[in-house]
Design an enzyme around this catalytic site. Structure first.
Site, PDB file in Angstrom:
ATOM      1  N   GLY A 189      54.858  87.958 113.407  1.00 25.53           N
ATOM      2  CA  GLY A 189      55.431  88.134 112.620  1.00 25.53           C
ATOM      3  C   GLY A 189      57.327  87.037 113.008  1.00 25.53           C
ATOM      4  O   GLY A 189      57.941  86.239 112.285  1.00 25.53           O
ATOM      5  N   ASP A 323      46.486  71.904 113.724  1.00 28.86           N
ATOM      6  CA  ASP A 323      47.091  73.147 113.188  1.00 28.86           C
ATOM      7  C   ASP A 323      48.683  72.190 113.088  1.00 28.86           C
ATOM      8  O   ASP A 323      49.628  72.685 112.472  1.00 28.86           O
ATOM      9  CB  ASP A 323      46.556  74.171 113.033  1.00 28.86           C
ATOM     10  CG  ASP A 323      47.012  74.684 114.441  1.00 28.86           C
ATOM     11  OD1 ASP A 323      46.689  73.887 115.781  1.00 28.86           O
ATOM     12  OD2 ASP A 323      47.932  75.966 114.755  1.00 28.86           O
ATOM     13  N   ASP A 333      56.445  72.053 114.476  1.00 32.75           N
ATOM     14  CA  ASP A 333      55.477  73.254 115.060  1.00 32.75           C
ATOM     15  C   ASP A 333      56.224  72.959 116.879  1.00 32.75           C
ATOM     16  O   ASP A 333      55.296  72.205 117.839  1.00 32.75           O
ATOM     17  CB  ASP A 333      54.743  73.211 115.731  1.00 32.75           C
ATOM     18  CG  ASP A 333      54.214  74.165 113.842  1.00 32.75           C
ATOM     19  OD1 ASP A 333      55.173  74.395 112.971  1.00 32.75           O
ATOM     20  OD2 ASP A 333      52.686  73.805 113.625  1.00 32.75           O
TER      21      ASP A 333
HETATM   22  C1  LIG Z   1      50.792  75.345 117.234  1.00 33.41           C
HETATM   23  O1  LIG Z   1      49.777  75.866 117.902  1.00 33.41           O
HETATM   24  C2  LIG Z   1      49.374  76.525 118.201  1.00 33.41           C
HETATM   25  C3  LIG Z   1      48.123  76.780 119.439  1.00 33.41           C
HETATM   26  O2  LIG Z   1      47.219  76.324 118.611  1.00 33.41           O
HETATM   27  C4  LIG Z   1      49.790  77.873 117.566  1.00 33.41           C
HETATM   28  O3  LIG Z   1      49.329  79.193 117.927  1.00 33.41           O
HETATM   29  C5  LIG Z   1      50.832  78.382 116.421  1.00 33.41           C
HETATM   30  O4  LIG Z   1      50.985  78.113 115.618  1.00 33.41           O
HETATM   31  C6  LIG Z   1      51.398  76.565 116.500  1.00 33.41           C
HETATM   32  N1  LIG Z   1      52.974  75.968 116.991  1.00 33.41           N
HETATM   33  C7  LIG Z   1      53.783  76.388 118.131  1.00 33.41           C
HETATM   34  C8  LIG Z   1      55.103  75.822 117.429  1.00 33.41           C
HETATM   35  O5  LIG Z   1      52.753  76.742 118.833  1.00 33.41           O
END
Ligand SMILES: *[C@@H]1O[C@H](CO)[C@@H](O)[C@H](O)[C@H]1NC(C)=O
Ligand SMILES: *[C@@H]1O[C@H](CO)[C@@H](O)[C@H](O)[C@H]1NC(C)=O
Ligand SMILES: *[C@@H]1O[C@H](CO)[C@@H](O)[C@H](O)[C@H]1NC(C)=O
Ligand SMILES: *[C@@H]1O[C@H](CO)[C@@H](O)[C@H](O)[C@H]1NC(C)=O
Ligand SMILES: *[C@@H]1O[C@H](CO)[C@@H](O)[C@H](O)[C@H]1NC(C)=O
Length: 571
Positions: A189, A323, A333
């Site tokens: 986390g 995702d 992300d």
């Molecule tokens: C984006 O994808 C990865 C792999 O699917 C995932 O583990 C992650 O939580 C996501 N965010 C980042 C910043 O990588």
């Protein structure tokens, strides 16, 4: 346009390159800035007095059923979109490493001195809850590296609520690195200092480059020990936890819909779609029977535009899983992203991505793949006519992308007018192919083309300070290219100064190169955040030459030590 016969074999490979590319604070500028440790004895000031933003989770909680299961333990979650999940405060002392003055002022309606208020770090790191906040973690799934990965979800992020600002804009505030949730899987986390510095700096830098993105308000560093194997080679290190407070109009992703379709929760799927359309795509009528197709068409268009924009600044996202793709087509992300230095369509920022699935040149196709997955998720709520229609819309994606790519690169070359589009495409592809041959620096080649005069180009008198362009000018076909480029510019009949000015406004002089981030991170690991703040300030004006940036060689050839730089991908 005349083509020199000698260039023909060169052109054979050129087609290939074209395919690869086309297929497919402001910181705290305040004086007397200081870092803060929490001092409980001073926190008598109330949130109200300091106008700490009041959030609301009402809309989300009324729109969707919450996870019926209580408790913050890892599990498979069904029949909901969010789980209630409190942040886990980080170990003190907490230090405010940086804030984005612009986000605080223009989004959160706060005066920057608020960050001097002792409780600021608590609110902005999850140690205290903003008034009105009910922290939620979001259930989503996704395709990772091409395969369905099942339930993923916010494994270390907490949606704190919505804030409606003075302008009436609504923003969702989210903490990243704020502790375990039902979706943490085997994770702890947390987020470490280095990955948080990168996300904080890059999301703001992208905003100032004009690329749609999530924003970052603050970066807070703790003493919480976090164990990571930064190079995935068995060397586990003790690092420190950090939290970024990030903002977006919405954090819904393609994977938000996919999980509902996969588990047959179609009522919920419709609810999420209706919510997203009503809140964020207001030009689509809610009673339109074709609203889902219309919406899909908007997402296809905007995703194509977004990826073309990434390409125009040499940005490789690094993990383009479904995702990590926003339904609002903003960049989200920030993980192992990178700005390409030497032009190379196979550039991969994630050093473990050996197959190059998420190379910069593959991004247009990754976008298409992800939109196909989005369409699959929508299938059950479309009738058969709408399904064919949506498929047809998706077929238009490569064209939208190419058109936007060409527009952006034309602007980068200072080319105006539309009558010569085919020739312009050729001019762009020719240049990129030479850049690939010469491993020319992407950012600085375009920047120096904006700084060089037509006369200098014509006489090939490119000074040493124009290092990237000078190197490129050694390419055997460079004169050939200049002989097409200059007449094309002249046909536009505008002054050369106007062309340079225009080009400088779209070709940044500074981007967040890995070596720059790495240097700032090394200091940040020792609680010296001066370089983080300097980068933040420089990258807030990427198109303007700045003395302090030049002093730091931010527009110079990357230093020798940066050549073998491996950026750690665990975060
Ligand atoms: C984006 O994808 C990865 C792999 O699917 C995932 O583990 C992650 O939580 C996501 N965010 C980042 C910043 O990588
Ligand atoms: C906290 O504030 C009190 C009162 O101003 C002061 O005496 C104390 O040294 C401070 N503690 C820290 C850790 O800054
Ligand atoms: C893991 O990789 C890093 C960076 O390349 C290196 O410094 C470290 O020694 C490696 N550890 C092992 C156990 O190979
Ligand atoms: C496609 O998206 C771009 C970027 O948001 C927008 O400017 C343009 O108007 C859109 N085009 C269509 C046809 O919707
Ligand atoms: C980098 O790529 C490898 C290989 O595809 C993958 O296993 C890893 O999860 C990626 N890193 C991140 C942070 O997504």
């Amino acid at each position: 346009m005349e083509i020199n016969i000698a260039a023909v074999s060169f052109l054979m490979t050129l087609a290939n390159c074209f395919l690869l590319c086309l297929n497919c604070s402001d910181v705290c500028g305040i004086d007397g800035w200081r870092l803060h440790s929490i001092n409980a004895s001073k926190s008598r000031h109330s949130a109200r007095r300091h106008n700490i933003p009041t959030l609301s989770c009402k809309k989300l909680m009324e729109a969707f059923p919450l996870d019926e299961v209580d408790g913050n333990y890892v599990r498979t979650v069904k029949r909901c979109v969010f789980s209630e999940s409190p942040p886990t405060p980080l170990k003190s002392p907490l230090k405010l490493a940086a804030v984005s003055k612009e986000v605080l002022e223009s989004i959160l309606d706060l005066d920057v001195p608020i960050s001097l208020f002792e409780d600021f770090v608590l609110y902005f790191s999850g140690g205290k809850l903003f008034p009105g906040s009910v922290p939620l973690s979001h259930r989503y799934g996704g395709h990772q590296f091409g395969y369905w990965a099942g339930q993923l979800g916010d494994g270390r992020a907490h949606l704190l609520g919505e804030y409606t600002n003075r302008k009436g804009d609504v923003w969702e505030l989210q903490l990243k690195g704020s502790g375990k949730t039902p979706y943490s899987r085997s994770g702890d986390g947390r987020a470490v200092v280095r990955s948080s510095v990168r996300e904080f700096l890059c999301s703001e830098a992208m905003h100032h480059l004009g690329v749609p993105t999530s924003r970052a308000a603050s970066l807070i560093v703790s003493e919480e020990p976090v164990w990571r194997d930064p190079f995935y080679n068995g060397s586990v290190q003790k690092e420190r936890g950090a939290v970024v407070l990030r903002l977006a109009r919405s954090w819904f992703r393609i994977g938000s819909l996919e999980i509902l379709t996969r588990s047959g929760e179609l009522d919920l799927l419709r609810k999420v779609l209706d919510f997203v359309i009503e809140e964020h795509f207001t030009s689509i009528k809610t009673n339109d029977p074709d609203k889902y197709v219309t919406w899909f068409s908007t997402v296809v268009n905007e995703t194509a535009h977004l990826i073309a924009q990434w390409m125009s600044v040499g940005f490789a996202h690094g993990v383009g899983n479904t995702d990590n793709f926003s339904l609002l087509s903003i960049t989200i992300d920030y993980g192992p992203f990178g700005f390409m230095e030497a032009y190379n369509p196979s550039f991969v920022p994630n050093t473990s991505d050996d197959e190059g699935r998420y190379s910069i040149g593959a991004q247009a196709n990754v976008g298409l793949f992800n939109l196909e997955k989005l369409l699959e998720a929508l299938y059950p709520v479309l009738n058969s006519d709408q399904q064919s229609w949506a498929k047809h819309i998706l077929k238009g994606y490569p064209q939208i992308y190419q058109r936007r790519f060409q527009e952006l690169f034309k602007a980068k070359l200072g080319l105006e007018g539309e009558e010569e589009d085919d020739d312009d495409g050729y001019l762009i592809a020719f240049l990129l192919k030479m850049m690939e041959d010469a491993s020319a620096d992407f950012t600085m080649t375009f920047r120096q083309l904006s700084e060089v005069s037509a006369l200098q180009l014509h006489s090939r008198s490119i000074s040493k300070t124009m290092w990237a362009l000078q190197e490129l000018s050694m390419h055997e076909y460079f004169p050939e290219w200049v002989n097409m480029y200059l007449p094309r510019l002249q046909r536009a009949q505008r002054s050369d100064e106007a062309r340079q000015h225009r080009m400088r406004g779209v070709n940044p002089r500074y981007v967040l190169r890995n070596w720059m981030a790495e240097s700032a991170i090394q200091k940040a690991e020792n609680d010296d955040f001066s370089e983080v703040r300097l980068l933040q300030e420089v990258l807030a004006r990427p198109y303007t030459e700045q003395h302090r940036a030049e002093e730091r060689d931010y527009a110079s050839p990357p230093p020798h030590w940066a050549r073998g730089l491996k950026v750690s991908c665990s975060s």
